[in-house]
Design a protein around this motif. Structure first.
Motif, PDB file in Angstrom:
ATOM      1  N   UNK A   1     -85.243 -44.828   0.209  1.00 49.30           N
ATOM      2  CA  UNK A   1     -85.560 -45.079  -1.251  1.00 49.30           C
ATOM      3  C   UNK A   1     -86.930 -43.947  -1.076  1.00 49.30           C
ATOM      4  N   UNK A   2     -88.313 -43.933  -0.534  1.00 52.92           N
ATOM      5  CA  UNK A   2     -89.753 -43.353  -1.250  1.00 52.92           C
ATOM      6  C   UNK A   2     -88.287 -41.726  -0.158  1.00 52.92           C
ATOM      7  N   UNK A   3     -87.872 -41.819   0.594  1.00 49.46           N
ATOM      8  CA  UNK A   3     -88.120 -40.444   1.267  1.00 49.46           C
ATOM      9  C   UNK A   3     -87.224 -39.041  -0.122  1.00 49.46           C
ATOM     10  N   UNK A   4     -86.103 -39.827  -0.946  1.00 51.44           N
ATOM     11  CA  UNK A   4     -85.712 -39.397  -1.568  1.00 51.44           C
ATOM     12  C   UNK A   4     -85.778 -38.870  -2.462  1.00 51.44           C
ATOM     13  N   UNK A   5     -86.949 -39.806  -3.028  1.00 49.25           N
ATOM     14  CA  UNK A   5     -88.299 -38.880  -4.210  1.00 49.25           C
ATOM     15  C   UNK A   5     -88.940 -38.241  -3.525  1.00 49.25           C
ATOM     16  N   UNK A   6     -88.958 -38.912  -3.241  1.00 49.56           N
ATOM     17  CA  UNK A   6     -90.330 -37.079  -2.176  1.00 49.56           C
ATOM     18  C   UNK A   6     -89.645 -35.723  -2.209  1.00 49.56           C
ATOM     19  N   UNK A   7     -88.455 -35.981  -1.640  1.00 47.38           N
ATOM     20  CA  UNK A   7     -87.330 -34.562  -1.310  1.00 47.38           C
ATOM     21  C   UNK A   7     -86.473 -34.492  -2.215  1.00 47.38           C
ATOM     22  N   UNK A   8     -86.285 -35.383  -3.290  1.00 50.80           N
ATOM     23  CA  UNK A   8     -85.424 -34.957  -4.852  1.00 50.80           C
ATOM     24  C   UNK A   8     -83.857 -34.187  -4.303  1.00 50.80           C
ATOM     25  N   UNK A   9     -83.324 -35.340  -2.841  1.00 53.27           N
ATOM     26  CA  UNK A   9     -82.082 -34.388  -2.325  1.00 53.27           C
ATOM     27  C   UNK A   9     -80.962 -36.141  -3.046  1.00 53.27           C
ATOM     28  N   UNK A  10     -80.069 -35.901  -2.792  1.00 57.62           N
ATOM     29  CA  UNK A  10     -79.241 -37.557  -2.404  1.00 57.62           C
ATOM     30  C   UNK A  10     -79.388 -38.443  -1.615  1.00 57.62           C
ATOM     31  N   UNK A  11     -79.474 -39.240  -1.689  1.00 52.23           N
ATOM     32  CA  UNK A  11     -79.313 -40.016  -0.209  1.00 52.23           C
ATOM     33  C   UNK A  11     -77.651 -40.736  -0.484  1.00 52.23           C
TER      34      UNK A  11
END
Ligand code: AMP
Length: 191
Positions: free
Chosen positions: A18-28
Motif C-alpha cells: 500500500x505504501x509502495x504504490x503511493x511512493x512509486x505511483x504505479x498500479x499494484x
C-alpha cells in the motif's frame, strides 16, 4: 519502475505494498487479490482456483499466467507496476521475464521481506483471521519455502535482490523498503 515484493504469508506484504504504490505511483498487481475477485464473481477460472486456494496450494500456471499477462498489457502498467504474490515459482519468474522481454521491459528490482517462521505463526495466531486455519497456514509457509524461496537466488544472481528485515514496526520496515527502492533507482539511472 517494475518492482516485485516477495515474502512468506504473514510477512506484512499488504501494508508495505500500500505504501509502495503511493511512493512509486504505479498500479499494484496482487495475484491473490485478482484470484479472490475471480472467486467472488464465480468465473470458471475462479471456481477452478478456489479448489487450490482453499488447500493452501498454488493455483495452476495457466490460470495465473493468463491473468497476469492480460493485466501487464493494460496501458496503466506501461510506466511500471508493483507485483505482489507473483512470481511464486521459478517457472513463473522465467515466464515473467519472457513476457516483459517481448515488450522490451524487465524486472528492475526485487524486495524480500524476511521474517522467521516462528514469528509468522505468532502473527497468524494473534490476528485470528477466519481464513487462517493453522494447518492451511503451515502449508502456505511450506509452499513459500519450497517453491518461492528459490526465486531469491534467481534474482540475487542477477543483482536485483534487496533482502530486508521484516521485523519491526510498519514505519521502520518501510524505511528499509524505501532505501532499497532508492538503490534500484540509482542502478536504473546508471544503466
Ligand atoms: P496471496 O494473497 O498472495 O497470499 O494469495 C492467496 C492464494 O492465491 C495463494 O495461497 C495461492 O493459492 C493463490 N495464488 C496467489 N498468487 C499465486 C501465484 N502467483 N501462483 C499460484 N497461486 C497463487
Amino acid at each position: 519502475m517494475r518492482l516485485i515484493l516477495i515474502g512468506p504469508p504473514g510477512a506484512g506484504k499488504g501494508t508495505q505494498c500500500q505504501r509502495l504504490v503511493e511512493l512509486l505511483r504505479v498500479p499494484h498487481l496482487s495475484t491473490g487479490e485478482m484470484l479472490r475477485a475471480e472467486v467472488r464473481s464465480a468465473t470458471t477460472a475462479g471456481r477452478e482456483a478456489a479448489r487450490f486456494m482453499d488447500q493452501g496450494q498454488l493455483v495452476p500456471d495457466p490460470i495465473i499466467v493468463g491473468m497476469v499477462s492480460r493485466r501487464l498489457q493494460a496501458p496503466d502498467c506501461r510506466g511500471g507496476c508493483l507485483l505482489d504474490g507473483f512470481p511464486r515459482t521459478l517457472h513463473q519468474a522465467e515466464t515473467l521475464d519472457d513476457l516483459l522481454e517481448r515488450r522490451a521491459m524487465s524486472v528492475d528490482g526485487v524486495i524480500e521481506l524476511a521474517v522467521p517462521r516462528d514469528e509468522l505463526v505468532r502473527r497468524m495466531l494473534a490476528r485470528g483471521r477466519e481464513d487462517d486455519d493453522p494447518e492451511i497456514f503451515a502449508k502456505r509457509i511450506s509452499s513459500f519455502e519450497v517453491q518461492t524461496a528459490p526465486l531469491l537466488d534467481y534474482y540475487g544472481r542477477q543483482g536485483k535482490l534487496a533482502s530486508i528485515d521484516g521485523l519491526g514496526t510498519a514505519d521502520e520496515i518501510f524505511e528499509r523498503v524505501r532505501a532499497a527502492v532508492r538503490r534500484f533507482d540509482r542502478t536504473l539511472r546508471g544503466r
